[in-house]
Design a protein around this motif. Sequence first.
Motif, PDB file in Angstrom:
ATOM      1  N   VAL A 165      22.142  19.999 -22.561  1.00  0.00           N
ATOM      2  CA  VAL A 165      21.083  21.014 -22.463  1.00  0.00           C
ATOM      3  C   VAL A 165      21.437  22.176 -23.375  1.00  0.00           C
ATOM      4  O   VAL A 165      22.533  22.238 -23.941  1.00  0.00           O
ATOM      5  N   TRP A 166      20.506  23.087 -23.511  1.00  0.00           N
ATOM      6  CA  TRP A 166      20.782  24.417 -24.035  1.00  0.00           C
ATOM      7  C   TRP A 166      20.612  25.386 -22.886  1.00  0.00           C
ATOM      8  O   TRP A 166      19.604  25.338 -22.166  1.00  0.00           O
ATOM      9  N   GLY A 167      21.578  26.270 -22.691  1.00  0.00           N
ATOM     10  CA  GLY A 167      21.493  27.179 -21.560  1.00  0.00           C
ATOM     11  C   GLY A 167      22.120  28.517 -21.857  1.00  0.00           C
ATOM     12  O   GLY A 167      22.981  28.643 -22.736  1.00  0.00           O
ATOM     13  N   TYR A 168      21.694  29.531 -21.130  1.00  0.00           N
ATOM     14  CA  TYR A 168      22.392  30.811 -21.172  1.00  0.00           C
ATOM     15  C   TYR A 168      23.709  30.632 -20.444  1.00  0.00           C
ATOM     16  O   TYR A 168      23.752  30.154 -19.301  1.00  0.00           O
ATOM     17  N   GLU A 169      24.801  30.957 -21.143  1.00  0.00           N
ATOM     18  CA  GLU A 169      26.161  30.657 -20.692  1.00  0.00           C
ATOM     19  C   GLU A 169      26.351  29.143 -20.514  1.00  0.00           C
ATOM     20  O   GLU A 169      27.231  28.698 -19.785  1.00  0.00           O
ATOM     21  N   GLY A 170      25.523  28.356 -21.174  1.00  0.00           N
ATOM     22  CA  GLY A 170      25.669  26.911 -21.189  1.00  0.00           C
ATOM     23  C   GLY A 170      25.179  26.204 -19.948  1.00  0.00           C
ATOM     24  O   GLY A 170      25.359  24.990 -19.824  1.00  0.00           O
ATOM     25  N   GLY A 171      24.548  26.911 -19.010  1.00  0.00           N
ATOM     26  CA  GLY A 171      24.131  26.297 -17.751  1.00  0.00           C
ATOM     27  C   GLY A 171      22.634  26.386 -17.523  1.00  0.00           C
ATOM     28  O   GLY A 171      21.919  27.118 -18.208  1.00  0.00           O
ATOM     29  N   VAL A 172      22.156  25.601 -16.555  1.00  0.00           N
ATOM     30  CA  VAL A 172      20.738  25.595 -16.168  1.00  0.00           C
ATOM     31  C   VAL A 172      20.637  25.784 -14.665  1.00  0.00           C
ATOM     32  O   VAL A 172      21.173  24.965 -13.916  1.00  0.00           O
ATOM     33  N   PRO A 173      19.960  26.830 -14.193  1.00  0.00           N
ATOM     34  CA  PRO A 173      19.492  27.941 -15.016  1.00  0.00           C
ATOM     35  C   PRO A 173      20.650  28.816 -15.478  1.00  0.00           C
ATOM     36  O   PRO A 173      21.797  28.627 -15.052  1.00  0.00           O
ATOM     37  N   GLY A 174      20.344  29.789 -16.338  1.00  0.00           N
ATOM     38  CA  GLY A 174      21.350  30.757 -16.745  1.00  0.00           C
ATOM     39  C   GLY A 174      21.707  31.681 -15.590  1.00  0.00           C
ATOM     40  O   GLY A 174      21.146  31.585 -14.490  1.00  0.00           O
ATOM     41  N   PRO A 175      22.646  32.580 -15.811  1.00  0.00           N
ATOM     42  CA  PRO A 175      23.065  33.487 -14.732  1.00  0.00           C
ATOM     43  C   PRO A 175      21.890  34.273 -14.160  1.00  0.00           C
ATOM     44  O   PRO A 175      21.040  34.764 -14.911  1.00  0.00           O
ATOM     45  N   THR A 176      21.830  34.369 -12.842  1.00  0.00           N
ATOM     46  CA  THR A 176      20.835  35.236 -12.209  1.00  0.00           C
ATOM     47  C   THR A 176      21.264  36.682 -12.394  1.00  0.00           C
ATOM     48  O   THR A 176      22.365  37.075 -12.003  1.00  0.00           O
ATOM     49  N   ILE A 177      20.411  37.464 -13.023  1.00  0.00           N
ATOM     50  CA  ILE A 177      20.663  38.897 -13.193  1.00  0.00           C
ATOM     51  C   ILE A 177      19.981  39.601 -12.025  1.00  0.00           C
ATOM     52  O   ILE A 177      18.775  39.480 -11.838  1.00  0.00           O
ATOM     53  N   ARG A 178      20.769  40.302 -11.229  1.00  0.00           N
ATOM     54  CA  ARG A 178      20.237  40.942 -10.015  1.00  0.00           C
ATOM     55  C   ARG A 178      20.643  42.407 -10.034  1.00  0.00           C
ATOM     56  O   ARG A 178      21.830  42.747 -10.062  1.00  0.00           O
ATOM     57  N   VAL A 179      19.646  43.297 -10.041  1.00  0.00           N
ATOM     58  CA  VAL A 179      19.888  44.734 -10.080  1.00  0.00           C
ATOM     59  C   VAL A 179      18.995  45.405  -9.051  1.00  0.00           C
ATOM     60  O   VAL A 179      18.045  44.811  -8.536  1.00  0.00           O
ATOM     61  N   ARG A 180      19.285  46.672  -8.748  1.00  0.00           N
ATOM     62  CA  ARG A 180      18.409  47.476  -7.894  1.00  0.00           C
ATOM     63  C   ARG A 180      17.332  48.130  -8.741  1.00  0.00           C
ATOM     64  O   ARG A 180      17.517  48.397  -9.931  1.00  0.00           O
ATOM     65  N   GLN A 181      16.201  48.396  -8.140  1.00  0.00           N
ATOM     66  CA  GLN A 181      15.112  49.064  -8.838  1.00  0.00           C
ATOM     67  C   GLN A 181      15.593  50.388  -9.409  1.00  0.00           C
ATOM     68  O   GLN A 181      16.227  51.191  -8.717  1.00  0.00           O
TER      69      GLN A 181
END
Length: 464
Positions: A56-72
């Motif tokens: 595959v092609w992936g962000y950081e090589g994975g599927v899905p790529g890393p979950t980006i989780r932030v506060r509003q």
Amino acid sequence: MRKLTRRNVLTALGATGIAGALPAQSGLAAPAPKIRLEARPGTARLAPDEYKPTPVWGYEGGVPGPTIRVRQGERIDRVFLNNLPQESTIHWHGIRIDNAMDGVPGLTQAAVPPGKTFDYGFTPPDAGTYWYHPHNRTWEQLARGLYGALIVEETSAPDVDRDEVLMIDDWRLTETAQIAEDFGAMHDWSHGGRIGNWITVNGDGYWTSDARQNDRLRLRLVNASNARIYNLSLKGLSGWVVALDGQPLSMPVPAEKLLLAPAQRADLIVDVTANSGMEASLLSHERGGSYAVAVFRVGQAMAERRADRPAPLPANPLTEIGPLAETRPVDLIMEGGAMGRMRGAMMNGKDTDIRTLISRGKAWAFNGQADMTDKPLLSVRAGQTVRIRMNNRSRWPHGMHLHGHHFRQMLLEEQMGPLRDTLLMQPGEISEIAFVADNPGDWLLHCHMVEHAAAGMMTWLKVT
């Protein structure tokens, strides 16, 4: 495509055949290291264990790529490193972002060459469920697995036992579980788009998790497919839709059947109602039947079932639409595709017949235009209310996505639908959307059946 189930062991697959921190100085704290987000080839175990992992092609090589989780209200900074063999970008889908960070090659930035970087930095104004994906050769890069979730948490979170992100995708795999390389097939581009034959949740064809009876879960559903529309329902789960495309509903509505077009999202709050020892499922319905795309193994209850309906999520700080009487709608006529009877369209400034268009990879047109030009669909001053009347004259559905804004669909008797950034347009349908153009910049409007976009269904708006 054959009927897919959780236990058919890829029976449908044969159908295709085919930086470190700086030291502190003068008593000042060292700046935080920049976080890198790399697009690169990798492998994923999409298929059962008897098959080799799928390249595959992936962000950081994975599927899905890393979950980006932030506060509003929390800033996001990422250094995008492109280690793919093609140019790429990142589009932060659904975020009301600064235009320079929107990731559209030729409109907001230059595409990032292999081996090069681009710094993305922005502060999401809205809580909700969003995602990120490429916007260069999206029809190939997305199909190879290049996407990830972006979650912006509310300052006051709902009362749930668990928060799950479920990124639903379909893959066109060969009988050896390799990604079929027919990305530029004009049949896909002129019909319904690239439809796969194997469905995953978070890169897993057998996604399963544990839950307890009476648990209350937040399920964040993301349709990451190139073109597949999912018709979803719940089994052993009961609950409410609380947000669509990241934006809270004014009042939760029962989660019965849910249609999810490419790029659309839906937030559900559900109670696990299945008995201990049973399974609770998210079901997908197609002509060939129904199958589970995600399963929860239900364990013994640890608490009584909540009797209350969840409260609405906190509203996001969007500018609401004012009076529409003096606002003139702009027409967007959608033509072309198989059986569409489009005889030709403008391309490169010339009236071009359909055979020539097809030979150049174009099968669709907006307002008689099959390619992007220097002229926007409309140009408005920031703060103006915009109305776009979309007329789908084709034989195919289209998921229309507007960058940088959320809109409301105009309904009967001047009622307005929920805030969305992607609207599913059925064949022959006429729909009108309205929004306040309060985000300056050049903003793309396109079909998110990404093969349709590449084949002519793209235009843009200028907000000054």
